[in-house]
Design a protein around this motif. Structure first.
Motif, PDB file in Angstrom:
ATOM      1  N   PRO A 371       0.818  -1.221   0.000  1.00 56.58           N
ATOM      2  CA  PRO A 371       0.000   0.000   0.000  1.00 56.58           C
ATOM      3  C   PRO A 371       0.851   1.270   0.000  1.00 56.58           C
ATOM      4  O   PRO A 371       1.946   1.297   0.562  1.00 56.58           O
ATOM      5  CB  PRO A 371      -0.802  -0.122   1.300  1.00 56.58           C
ATOM      6  N   LEU A 372       0.318   2.305  -0.612  1.00 59.24           N
ATOM      7  CA  LEU A 372       0.942   3.625  -0.579  1.00 59.24           C
ATOM      8  C   LEU A 372      -0.184   4.649  -0.664  1.00 59.24           C
ATOM      9  O   LEU A 372      -0.688   4.974  -1.737  1.00 59.24           O
ATOM     10  CB  LEU A 372       1.923   3.810  -1.734  1.00 59.24           C
ATOM     11  N   MET A 373      -0.602   5.140   0.511  1.00 58.68           N
ATOM     12  CA  MET A 373      -1.748   6.043   0.571  1.00 58.68           C
ATOM     13  C   MET A 373      -1.329   7.494   0.395  1.00 58.68           C
ATOM     14  O   MET A 373      -1.505   8.335   1.276  1.00 58.68           O
ATOM     15  CB  MET A 373      -2.503   5.844   1.879  1.00 58.68           C
ATOM     16  N   THR A 374      -0.771   7.758  -0.763  1.00 56.37           N
ATOM     17  CA  THR A 374      -0.537   9.122  -1.202  1.00 56.37           C
ATOM     18  C   THR A 374      -0.570   9.089  -2.718  1.00 56.37           C
ATOM     19  O   THR A 374      -0.355   8.044  -3.340  1.00 56.37           O
ATOM     20  CB  THR A 374       0.809   9.668  -0.679  1.00 56.37           C
ATOM     21  N   ARG A 375      -0.881  10.240  -3.347  1.00 58.11           N
ATOM     22  CA  ARG A 375      -0.970  10.265  -4.805  1.00 58.11           C
ATOM     23  C   ARG A 375       0.350   9.854  -5.442  1.00 58.11           C
ATOM     24  O   ARG A 375       1.419  10.247  -4.995  1.00 58.11           O
ATOM     25  CB  ARG A 375      -1.335  11.671  -5.292  1.00 58.11           C
ATOM     26  N   ASP A 376       0.246   9.100  -6.527  1.00 59.46           N
ATOM     27  CA  ASP A 376       1.431   8.623  -7.228  1.00 59.46           C
ATOM     28  C   ASP A 376       1.198   8.754  -8.733  1.00 59.46           C
ATOM     29  O   ASP A 376       0.124   8.411  -9.238  1.00 59.46           O
ATOM     30  CB  ASP A 376       1.688   7.162  -6.853  1.00 59.46           C
ATOM     31  N   ALA A 377       2.193   9.257  -9.458  1.00 58.01           N
ATOM     32  CA  ALA A 377       2.095   9.367 -10.914  1.00 58.01           C
ATOM     33  C   ALA A 377       2.709   8.181 -11.628  1.00 58.01           C
ATOM     34  O   ALA A 377       2.315   7.849 -12.750  1.00 58.01           O
ATOM     35  CB  ALA A 377       2.785  10.653 -11.389  1.00 58.01           C
ATOM     36  N   VAL A 378       3.673   7.538 -10.992  1.00 59.50           N
ATOM     37  CA  VAL A 378       4.424   6.478 -11.676  1.00 59.50           C
ATOM     38  C   VAL A 378       3.593   5.222 -11.887  1.00 59.50           C
ATOM     39  O   VAL A 378       3.614   4.633 -12.973  1.00 59.50           O
ATOM     40  CB  VAL A 378       5.715   6.161 -10.896  1.00 59.50           C
ATOM     41  N   LEU A 379       2.837   4.798 -10.872  1.00 57.29           N
ATOM     42  CA  LEU A 379       2.047   3.574 -11.018  1.00 57.29           C
ATOM     43  C   LEU A 379       1.050   3.660 -12.172  1.00 57.29           C
ATOM     44  O   LEU A 379       0.968   2.741 -12.988  1.00 57.29           O
ATOM     45  CB  LEU A 379       1.328   3.240  -9.706  1.00 57.29           C
ATOM     46  N   PRO A 380       0.260   4.734 -12.309  1.00 60.19           N
ATOM     47  CA  PRO A 380      -0.655   4.786 -13.451  1.00 60.19           C
ATOM     48  C   PRO A 380       0.049   4.821 -14.802  1.00 60.19           C
ATOM     49  O   PRO A 380      -0.452   4.245 -15.781  1.00 60.19           O
ATOM     50  CB  PRO A 380      -1.470   6.057 -13.211  1.00 60.19           C
ATOM     51  N   ILE A 381       1.205   5.459 -14.892  1.00 57.54           N
ATOM     52  CA  ILE A 381       1.953   5.458 -16.161  1.00 57.54           C
ATOM     53  C   ILE A 381       2.361   4.038 -16.522  1.00 57.54           C
ATOM     54  O   ILE A 381       2.135   3.567 -17.651  1.00 57.54           O
ATOM     55  CB  ILE A 381       3.190   6.373 -16.061  1.00 57.54           C
ATOM     56  N   LEU A 382       2.953   3.328 -15.578  1.00 60.58           N
ATOM     57  CA  LEU A 382       3.385   1.945 -15.833  1.00 60.58           C
ATOM     58  C   LEU A 382       2.197   1.041 -16.134  1.00 60.58           C
ATOM     59  O   LEU A 382       2.261   0.159 -17.005  1.00 60.58           O
ATOM     60  CB  LEU A 382       4.159   1.413 -14.625  1.00 60.58           C
ATOM     61  N   THR A 383       1.099   1.258 -15.426  1.00 59.76           N
ATOM     62  CA  THR A 383      -0.088   0.422 -15.598  1.00 59.76           C
ATOM     63  C   THR A 383      -0.693   0.573 -16.993  1.00 59.76           C
ATOM     64  O   THR A 383      -1.029  -0.417 -17.646  1.00 59.76           O
ATOM     65  CB  THR A 383      -1.136   0.779 -14.531  1.00 59.76           C
ATOM     66  N   ILE A 384      -0.844   1.815 -17.452  1.00 54.41           N
ATOM     67  CA  ILE A 384      -1.421   2.035 -18.782  1.00 54.41           C
ATOM     68  C   ILE A 384      -0.545   1.407 -19.852  1.00 54.41           C
ATOM     69  O   ILE A 384      -1.037   0.761 -20.801  1.00 54.41           O
ATOM     70  CB  ILE A 384      -1.600   3.544 -19.046  1.00 54.41           C
ATOM     71  N   LEU A 385       0.770   1.554 -19.728  1.00 52.87           N
ATOM     72  CA  LEU A 385       1.685   0.976 -20.717  1.00 52.87           C
ATOM     73  C   LEU A 385       1.634  -0.552 -20.691  1.00 52.87           C
ATOM     74  O   LEU A 385       1.576  -1.203 -21.739  1.00 52.87           O
ATOM     75  CB  LEU A 385       3.107   1.469 -20.454  1.00 52.87           C
ATOM     76  N   ALA A 386       1.637  -1.123 -19.488  1.00 54.28           N
ATOM     77  CA  ALA A 386       1.576  -2.589 -19.364  1.00 54.28           C
ATOM     78  C   ALA A 386       0.237  -3.113 -19.870  1.00 54.28           C
ATOM     79  O   ALA A 386       0.170  -4.159 -20.530  1.00 54.28           O
ATOM     80  CB  ALA A 386       1.790  -2.995 -17.912  1.00 54.28           C
ATOM     81  N   MET A 387      -0.828  -2.400 -19.577  1.00 48.54           N
ATOM     82  CA  MET A 387      -2.167  -2.787 -20.017  1.00 48.54           C
ATOM     83  C   MET A 387      -2.247  -2.786 -21.543  1.00 48.54           C
ATOM     84  O   MET A 387      -2.856  -3.686 -22.152  1.00 48.54           O
ATOM     85  CB  MET A 387      -3.185  -1.813 -19.425  1.00 48.54           C
TER      86      MET A 387
END
Length: 505
Positions: A371-387
């Motif tokens: 868990p990381l309960m603060t806003r993060d930009a890196v996870l959504p970038i990696l997720t969209i690319l992996a998806m």
């Protein structure tokens, strides 16, 4: 004895005896106060004395043993290093140790603090103009709550006769390294191999660490628009210039995707192969789907494609601001734990700006993401690319699979917050007043939602949401419709109608 307003105090002009300072008075005299996330204000008002006092107030709420460690990070704004120096000096003056993690993403500092169970201070103004800055505080349990903000605001701090300012501490790379490894250990080796990516680096504090990460996962990364001058990228209100830049770059370089972040890299900006920037809340929905989330918490301003997708068991809507999203996530987690037997769930959160928060451990194959309960930009970038790779879809095709709901956004800058709040209050009292102002454009009102600002739902299912910014003198408008052109039209024209209404009033 009466203190001068601190915005006018210069180092060396403080009185020769120790004084007790009210943070509430400081907020009123300086204009530097808590907004949607952290303390924000004009750089001219964020003097060394002010930042020293705020840090002392934060430290007082922690009740830490003397000698404990507090970590500090910053973004690349010109004013950030001076603020760090003041904060580090206050930490030392209070009897604690300051570990300076240098310029790094806000979520990287937050993660490092979480793993080491220490408090943190991040000096950043996020996306707001360079003549402003801010400070975010993290306690032992993560990003501070609104209740914590109240406690800091009510604090009385003892100021020294003269500020014992220390030199800027040497930089520790431990936090950046830990953050990098967090994603290298979760995403498969070379999972982004074959992708050609454009990185609009501007003055993002993540411009080096994010490039390293993406290249380590196999992508080819082309640098775009790097500058040493601070650029205030707002991922909720992308400028026309940056919209055109992305399209021109996509046409010239034939990218698979383009990406960027705001200044402190807790909000992503992701563009498809044509250079069209995706809305942050659409990115959030896709990210939640990829991570197999069962419960989602998001502010009331996020796109309703979330509900229409029927992809999640539980959805909670909150006020705008990460502290409210975090509180909503914690409530869902507590509810699941208190069930008999406990009900495990994958709880995530996101905001309309694209920042993504993890409330639960995410498992994929043999890997786990804590868990990381603060806003993060890196996870959504990696997720969209992996998806995109895993589904064999272009980035543009990912968003097209969601229900057709589109959001437009705009803002009136240099628009006094009090004026915004007064107008919203007037409209909120009467459907008739709303329809007199917007009826010709939007039709009949079906419902008014006062969760945060004024969100107007019309009988034709279109939505117009007015809200005063919590960080700057701006009035924001979010509009939602079944077509992008219509949503953009509504957001711009409704703002102009409201501006005219304010002028007439």
């Amino acid at each position: 004895m009466t203190l001068k307003p601190l915005r006018h105090i210069k180092y060396g002009e403080v009185n020769s005896i120790k004084t007790t300072l009210s943070i509430q008075n400081l907020m009123e005299t300086s204009g530097v106060k808590f907004g949607t996330s952290g303390v924000r204000g004009l750089v001219s008002a964020m003097t060394s004395e002010l930042c020293f006092a705020y840090t002392l107030a934060f430290v007082q709420t922690l009740n830490l043993p003397l000698g404990s460690r507090i970590v500090i990070g910053m973004d690349l704004r010109p004013s950030s290093s001076d603020i760090v120096r003041a904060c580090a000096s206050a930490i030392k003056h209070a009897g604690y140790q300051a570990e300076f993690c240098g310029a790094l993403p806000t979520p990287a500092l937050a993660y490092y603090a979480q793993v080491n169970a220490v408090p943190a201070i991040m000096v950043t103004g996020s996306h707001i103009p360079f003549d402003r800055n801010g400070i975010k505080f993290y306690g032992l349990c993560g990003e501070i709550t609104k209740a914590d903000e109240v406690n800091i605001s009510r604090a009385q701090v003892g100021m020294p006769a003269e500020l014992p300012l220390i030199a800027l501490p040497s930089v520790s790379s431990a936090a950046a390294t830990l953050y990098l490894n967090r994603y290298l250990e979760f995403f498969p080796q070379n999972c982004l191999s074959g992708l050609r990516l454009g990185f609009y680096e501007h003055s993002s504090v993540a411009r080096d660490i994010l490039r390293t990460l993406l290249e380590a996962l196999g992508a080819e990364v082309i640098s775009l628009g790097r500058t040493d001058e601070f650029v205030p990228i707002d991922t909720e209100a992308v400028s026309d210039i940056d919209i055109q830049k992305a399209r021109d770059w996509a046409s010239e370089y034939k990218f698979d995707a383009i990406f960027s972040t705001d200044g402190d890299a807790d909000r992503p900006l992701i563009g498809d192969e044509y250079g069209n920037w995706l809305r942050g809340d659409i990115v959030g929905i896709l990210c939640a789907q990829y991570l197999n989330a069962s419960a989602v918490v998001t502010p009331v301003s996020s796109n309703t494609a979330l509900e229409l997708s029927c992809a999640f068991q539980k959805i909670t809507r909150t006020r705008i601001g990460s502290p409210y999203v975090i509180a909503g996530m914690e409530a869902l987690i507590a509810d699941g734990v208190e069930r008999n037997p406990p009900v495990p769930s994958q709880v995530v959160g996101f905001e309309a700006n694209g920042g993504f928060l993890l409330g639960s451990t995410i498992r994929r194959d043999t890997s786990a993401l804590s868990p990381l309960m603060t806003r993060d930009a890196v996870l959504p970038i990696l997720t969209i690319l992996a998806m995109s790779i895993e589904s064999n879809n272009l980035v543009s095709q990912l968003a097209s699979k969601l229900p057709a709901r589109f959001t437009g956004s705009g803002r009136l800058q240099s628009f006094p917050s009090e004026t915004s709040k007064n107008i919203i209050q007037q409209l909120a009292h009467s459907n008739v007043v709303v329809e007199d102002l917007l009826g010709e454009l939007c039709g009949v009102v079906a419902d008014l939602d006062l969760t945060d600002g004024l969100r107007i739902i019309f009988q034709n299912d279109e939505i117009v949401h007015f809200r005063a910014s919590g960080n700057a003198p701006e009035l924001r408008c979010y509009a939602e419709a079944n077509f992008q052109q219509r949503a953009d039209f509504l957001s711009q024209h409704c703002l102009q109608l409201l501006k005219a209404y304010a002028f007439d009033a």
